[in-house]
Design a protein around this motif. Structure first.
Motif, mmCIF file in Angstrom:
data_model
loop_
_atom_site.group_PDB
_atom_site.id
_atom_site.type_symbol
_atom_site.label_atom_id
_atom_site.label_comp_id
_atom_site.label_asym_id
_atom_site.label_seq_id
_atom_site.Cartn_x
_atom_site.Cartn_y
_atom_site.Cartn_z
ATOM 1 N N HIS A 11 0.826 -1.202 0.000
ATOM 2 C CA HIS A 11 0.000 0.000 0.000
ATOM 3 C C HIS A 11 0.866 1.260 0.000
ATOM 4 N N ARG A 12 1.920 1.267 0.793
ATOM 5 C CA ARG A 12 2.821 2.430 0.841
ATOM 6 C C ARG A 12 3.515 2.636 -0.505
ATOM 7 N N ASP A 13 3.948 1.525 -1.131
ATOM 8 C CA ASP A 13 4.610 1.633 -2.430
ATOM 9 C C ASP A 13 3.661 2.238 -3.480
ATOM 10 N N PHE A 14 2.405 1.779 -3.473
ATOM 11 C CA PHE A 14 1.436 2.287 -4.441
ATOM 12 C C PHE A 14 1.168 3.771 -4.207
ATOM 13 N N HIS A 15 1.075 4.174 -2.946
ATOM 14 C CA HIS A 15 0.816 5.576 -2.618
ATOM 15 C C HIS A 15 1.964 6.469 -3.103
ATOM 16 N N GLN A 16 3.194 6.026 -2.841
ATOM 17 C CA GLN A 16 4.348 6.806 -3.289
ATOM 18 C C GLN A 16 4.398 6.901 -4.810
ATOM 19 N N ARG A 17 4.067 5.817 -5.498
ATOM 20 C CA ARG A 17 4.085 5.817 -6.957
ATOM 21 C C ARG A 17 2.982 6.738 -7.510
ATOM 22 N N SER A 18 1.845 6.765 -6.844
ATOM 23 C CA SER A 18 0.743 7.628 -7.286
ATOM 24 C C SER A 18 1.129 9.101 -7.171
ATOM 25 N N ILE A 19 1.786 9.469 -6.076
ATOM 26 C CA ILE A 19 2.225 10.857 -5.889
ATOM 27 C C ILE A 19 3.233 11.243 -6.968
ATOM 28 N N LYS A 20 4.185 10.341 -7.214
ATOM 29 C CA LYS A 20 5.187 10.615 -8.248
ATOM 30 C C LYS A 20 4.522 10.786 -9.607
ATOM 31 N N ARG A 21 3.557 9.912 -9.918
ATOM 32 C CA ARG A 21 2.861 9.993 -11.196
ATOM 33 C C ARG A 21 2.041 11.288 -11.297
ATOM 34 N N LEU A 22 1.416 11.705 -10.197
ATOM 35 C CA LEU A 22 0.633 12.951 -10.179
ATOM 36 C C LEU A 22 1.509 14.151 -10.522
ATOM 37 N N ILE A 23 2.683 14.233 -9.920
ATOM 38 C CA ILE A 23 3.590 15.363 -10.181
ATOM 39 C C ILE A 23 4.042 15.345 -11.643
ATOM 40 N N GLN A 24 4.325 14.144 -12.184
ATOM 41 C CA GLN A 24 4.750 14.048 -13.584
ATOM 42 C C GLN A 24 3.638 14.549 -14.521
ATOM 43 N N ILE A 25 2.414 14.077 -14.277
ATOM 44 C CA ILE A 25 1.283 14.475 -15.120
ATOM 45 C C ILE A 25 1.040 15.980 -15.000
ATOM 46 N N VAL A 109 -7.647 9.481 -18.934
ATOM 47 C CA VAL A 109 -6.454 8.625 -18.799
ATOM 48 C C VAL A 109 -5.691 8.995 -17.526
ATOM 49 N N PHE A 110 -5.573 10.329 -17.250
ATOM 50 C CA PHE A 110 -4.905 10.778 -16.020
ATOM 51 C C PHE A 110 -5.602 10.193 -14.783
ATOM 52 N N SER A 111 -6.923 10.286 -14.805
ATOM 53 C CA SER A 111 -7.696 9.795 -13.664
ATOM 54 C C SER A 111 -7.492 8.304 -13.450
ATOM 55 N N ALA A 112 -7.514 7.543 -14.541
ATOM 56 C CA ALA A 112 -7.297 6.081 -14.439
ATOM 57 C C ALA A 112 -5.890 5.786 -13.948
ATOM 58 N N SER A 113 -4.922 6.577 -14.432
ATOM 59 C CA SER A 113 -3.528 6.344 -14.054
ATOM 60 C C SER A 113 -3.301 6.599 -12.574
ATOM 61 N N LEU A 114 -4.029 7.609 -12.026
ATOM 62 C CA LEU A 114 -3.858 7.939 -10.608
ATOM 63 C C LEU A 114 -4.632 6.991 -9.691
ATOM 64 N N GLY A 115 -5.451 6.123 -10.273
ATOM 65 C CA GLY A 115 -6.058 5.053 -9.499
ATOM 66 C C GLY A 115 -7.247 5.436 -8.657
ATOM 67 N N ASN A 116 -7.903 6.606 -8.955
ATOM 68 C CA ASN A 116 -9.066 7.026 -8.174
ATOM 69 C C ASN A 116 -10.327 6.751 -8.994
ATOM 70 N N LYS A 117 -10.982 5.636 -8.733
ATOM 71 C CA LYS A 117 -12.117 5.218 -9.550
ATOM 72 C C LYS A 117 -13.328 6.138 -9.369
ATOM 73 N N ARG A 118 -13.581 6.559 -8.131
ATOM 74 C CA ARG A 118 -14.739 7.431 -7.900
ATOM 75 C C ARG A 118 -14.584 8.780 -8.621
ATOM 76 N N LEU A 119 -13.353 9.310 -8.614
ATOM 77 C CA LEU A 119 -13.093 10.563 -9.317
ATOM 78 C C LEU A 119 -13.270 10.383 -10.822
ATOM 79 N N LEU A 120 -12.828 9.222 -11.337
ATOM 80 C CA LEU A 120 -12.981 8.927 -12.759
ATOM 81 C C LEU A 120 -14.453 8.921 -13.154
ATOM 82 N N VAL A 121 -15.283 8.267 -12.371
ATOM 83 C CA VAL A 121 -16.716 8.203 -12.672
ATOM 84 C C VAL A 121 -17.346 9.590 -12.598
#
Length: 630
Positions: A11-25, A109-121
Motif C-alpha cells: 500500500h505504501r509503495d502504491f501511494h508513493q508511486r501515485s504521488i510521483k505519477r501525479l507530479i509528472q502528469i 487517462v490521467f484519472s485512471a492512471s492515478l487510481g481514483n475510480k470514484r473521481l474517474l466516474v
C-alpha cells in the motif's frame, strides 16, 4: 481493518508511486497549457490564452496539497480544474466539435492512471452532462456554436493535445506493465514461500532430513516397490547412546552439531534422502530396500554402527558417540510404518539393555519381555496405591559376641495374581522407570515407623539398615526425606542406617558429601553395600566417613573354594580394621563360613545360616528366642 506487513508495504509503495505519477502528469499538463496559451496569443484568442495560462498557474495548488500530504485532494482539484477549463473552452468555441474536447481523453487517462475510480466516474459524468447540454442547446436553437476554421494553429493545438494524451496513455501502460511485473514477482515469492513452508512441514529444521510425515510418504513408495519386486523392506531404528551427557557437559550446540553430522553420515551411506528420517530427538530411521535376507540387514546395521561411532570433532574436542539399533522387516513384522517402528523401537531398547552400541532384530520373545516389563511397571504403580509392598527384615549377627546387632530392611512385593515377585526383577524396573523414588521414600518411612514400634516395645537396641538407590541421591532431596521420616516416626536418628553402593561415590561426590554431612550431623549411620565389586577407592572411604563396609556375598560364598576369595575377604577386613571401620559379611549359609569369618576378625554377618528375611511380625519371636538360646 487490519493489514499484514506485506500488504502495508504494498500500500505504501502504491501511494508513493501515485504521488510521483501525479507530479509528472501535472508538469506535462502545465507545459502543454503554456504552449497552447502561446499559440492562442499568436492566433489572437487572448481570452482563451488568459484562461489557459491562469489554469496552469492555479494548478500549482496541487504541489502545495502534495506537500501537505493531501495528494488525493490535490489530484481531484487538478482533474476537475482541467475538466472545467476544457469545458469552458468548448462552450466558447465550436461546442462538441471543439478541439478542446480532445483534452477530455487526457483527463480520463490521467484519472485512471492515478487510481481514483470514484473521481474517474465523477469526471466522466460531468463531461457527458456538459456534452449533452451543448447538444441540447444547439438542437433547440437556444445557442449555436460556430465551427472554427482549420489552420496551422488549430492543427498545432490538436498535436499538443494528442501528445499529452499519448504520454498519459504511455504512462498508464507503463504503470500497468509495472503492476504486472510486481504481480509476477509476488507470485514467485508466494510460490517460494509455499515451497519453503511445505519443506518445513515435511523436513527436520536442524538436519534437513525428512521428518515423520515425510517418512510415511517415503515408506509407502518404498514398500510398494519392495512388494512389486517380492523383496523385504528393512526398518533400521537408530538411537544415539550418550547424547544427553554430551549436551550436559558441552552444551546443546555440541549435541546439535553431532546430530547434523550423524545426518550427513547416514545420507552418505544411503545416497538417498528418501531413505533417511530424523524421527525425533536423538532418533533416526533408515529404510533399507532390496533386502533379501536378514544377513543384508545385519551387514547394513554393522556398517551404520561403525559409521556413527567414528570420532566427532567439536571446537577441537574429540567426542565419542555410539548408537543402539533395532531392526524390523516388512512384511513379516508388519505392513505399515507405525507397526514397524514400534517393533524396531522395542528391538532397539533390547539392544540398549544388552550393552549398547549393538543391534537387535525384533522377535516375539523380545516383545513379550517388553510387554511383561510394561505390565510390571504398571503393576508397581497400583501396588503402591494398594499396599501390596511390605518390608521383610534379616537379622545381623555380631560374630564376636553372638548377639543380634541390627536388622536390614528388604522390600518385598506380594502380587495378588503372581505371588511374590523377586526384587531382582522389579527393583531394576523401578529404577529405570523412576518409580524407585516413590518406593524408596515409602521404604524409609515404613522402616522408621516399624523401628519406633520395636523401640517402644523394648526390642530394639540396634539400628535398622535401609538400602538407598543412587537415583534417590541424584534426586537431591534424600536428606529431607530421611529427616522427615525420622521426625514423623519420632525415631532417634542413631537407630537408622543407610546403605549405598560404591558406584554412587564416583557419580556425584560433591552433592553426596554435602548430603551425608547433613545426615551424619543428625546421628544417622552409613555403610557401603557390596564392597569389593566397585571402585574400592580408599580415598572415598576417608572422604565420606562411612562407618561400615559390607562384604559382597559373591566373595563370602566361595571362601572355602580354591578361588582366592578368602584372601580378598581377609584383605578387606584388615584394611577396614586399620581404617577404624567395621565389616559385615552377607550371604553366610553355613557354620564353617561363619567360623572362618570370625577367625579373620569380621565384626558382623548375616545370611541364611541364622535367618532368612522375615516379616515384621516374626522379628519379635526371633529376638526373644535368640536371647533364650544365648
Amino acid at each position: 481493518m487490519h493489514h499484514t506487513p506485506l500488504q502495508g508495504a504494498a500500500h505504501r509503495d502504491f501511494h508513493q508511486r501515485s504521488i510521483k505519477r501525479l507530479i509528472q502528469i501535472l508538469r506535462i499538463t502545465q507545459i502543454a497549457l503554456l504552449l497552447v496559451s502561446i499559440l492562442s496569443v499568436v492566433a489572437g484568442n487572448y481570452s482563451d490564452a488568459i484562461l489557459i495560462m491562469a489554469t496552469g498557474i492555479v494548478l500549482f495548488v496541487v504541489d502545495w496539497a502534495v506537500y501537505k500530504k493531501h495528494s488525493v485532494a490535490g489530484a481531484a482539484f487538478f482533474l476537475v480544474s482541467l475538466t472545467l477549463m476544457l469545458s469552458w473552452l468548448a462552450w466558447q468555441g465550436s461546442g462538441i466539435r471543439d478541439t478542446a474536447l480532445l483534452g477530455y481523453c487526457a483527463v480520463l487517462v490521467f484519472s485512471a492512471s492515478l487510481g481514483n475510480k470514484r473521481l474517474l466516474v465523477a469526471l466522466l459524468g460531468l463531461m457527458v452532462s456538459l456534452l449533452l447540454v451543448i447538444a441540447y442547446v444547439n438542437d433547440r436553437g437556444i445557442y449555436h456554436h460556430q465551427i472554427e476554421p482549420t489552420n496551422l494553429l488549430t492543427g498545432s493545438i490538436v498535436v499538443i493535445v494528442l501528445v499529452v494524451v499519448g504520454m498519459a496513455a504511455w504512462q498508464f501502460a507503463d504503470d500497468y506493465r509495472a503492476a504486472l511485473d510486481e504481480l509476477a514477482l509476488d507470485n514467485e515469492r508466494m510460490k517460494a514461500a509455499k515451497g519453503h513452508i511445505e519443506h518445513m512441514a515435511l523436513h527436520d529444521p536442524l538436519t534437513g532430513l525428512p521428518n515423520r510425515i515425510m517418512a510415511q510418504q517415503n515408506f509407502e513408495s518404498l514398500y510398494q516397490t519392495a512388494q512389486s519386486h517380492k523383496q523385504q523392506l528393512g526398518i533400521i531404528f537408530i538411537d544415539l547412546d550418550n547424547l544427553k551427557p554430551i549436551n550436559d557437559s558441552l552444551g546443546h550446540q555440541a549435541g546439535d552439531q553431532i546430530l547434523k553430522e550423524v545426518a550427513l553420515r547416514l545420507l552418505s551411506y544411503t545416497k538417498s534422502v528418501d531413505q533417511v528420517c530424523r524421527f525425533g530427538g536423538d532418533e533416526f530411521i533408515v529404510f533399507m530396500p532390496n533386502i533379501q535376507t536378514e544377513e543384508d540387514a545385519s551387514t547394513a546395521s554393522l556398517e551404520i554402527l561403525q559409521l556413527v561411532s567414528e570420532t566427532y570433532l567439536y571446537r577441537n574436542i574429540e567426542i565419542f558417540c555410539t548408537c543402539s539399533i533395532g531392526i524390523a522387516l516388512s512384511p513379516q513384522d508388519g505392513e505399515d510404518l507405525d507397526t514397524l517402528i514400534k517393533k524396531a523401537d522395542i528391538a532397539m531398547y533390547h539392544s540398549k539393555d544388552s550393552g549398547r552400541n549393538s543391534f537387535r532384530f525384533f522377535n516375539a520373545a523380545i516383545n513379550r519381555n517388553m510387554l511383561d516389563h510394561i505390565s510390571l511397571i504398571s503393576g508397581m504403580r497400583r501396588a503402591l496405591q494398594d499396599n501390596q509392598f511390605s518390608l521383610y527384615y534379616q537379622p545381623k549377627i555380631d560374630l564376636q559376641q553372638n548377639r543380634i546387632c541390627g536388622l536390614e530392611a528388604l522390600l518385598r512385593w506380594n502380587h495378588p495374581e503372581q505371588g511374590f515377585i523377586s526384587p531382582a526383577t522389579f527393583i531394576p524396573l523401578a529404577e529405570s522407570s523412576g518409580l524407585i523414588i516413590q518406593l524408596g521414600e515409602w521404604v524409609i518411612n515404613d522402616a522408621c515407623r516399624q523401628a519406633k514400634i520395636w523401640l517402644d516395645a523394648g526390642i530394639l537396641d540396634f539400628s535398622i539398615a535401609v538400602n538407598i538407590s543412587s537415583i534417590q541421591f541424584k534426586r537431591g532431596n534424600i536428606d529431607s526425606i530421611v529427616l522427615n521420616a525420622l521426625a514423623s516416626a519420632q525415631l532417634p536418628p542413631q537407630f537408622l542406617e543407610l546403605e549405598f553402593t560404591e558406584s554412587l561415590l564416583i557419580e556425584d561426590s560433591e552433592r553426596l558429601v554435602h548430603t551425608l554431612a547433613i545426615l551424619r550431623s543428625e546421628g544417622v549411620h552409613f555403610s557401603i553395600d557390596d564392597f569389593g565389586t566397585g571402585y574400592s577407592n580408599l580415598g572415598y572411604l576417608k572422604k565420606f566417613e562411612v562407618g561400615t563396609l559390607k562384604i559382597d556375598q559373591s566373595f563370602v560364598r566361595k571362601m572355602d573354594d580354591q578361588t582366592g576369595d578368602a584372601a580378598i575377604v581377609k584383605a578387606i577386613i584388615q584394611m577396614a580394621s586399620s581404617l577404624g571401620l567395621k565389616t559385615i559379611a552377607e550371604g553366610v549359609e553355613d557354620a564353617g563360613t561363619a567360623a572362618l569369618l570370625r577367625s579373620l576378625g569380621c565384626n558382623e554377618a548375616q545370611g541364611y545360616f541364622w535367618a532368612r528375611p522375615m516379616p515384621a511380625a516374626e522379628i519379635e519371636n526371633f529376638c526373644l528366642n535368640w536371647q533364650k538360646i544365648c
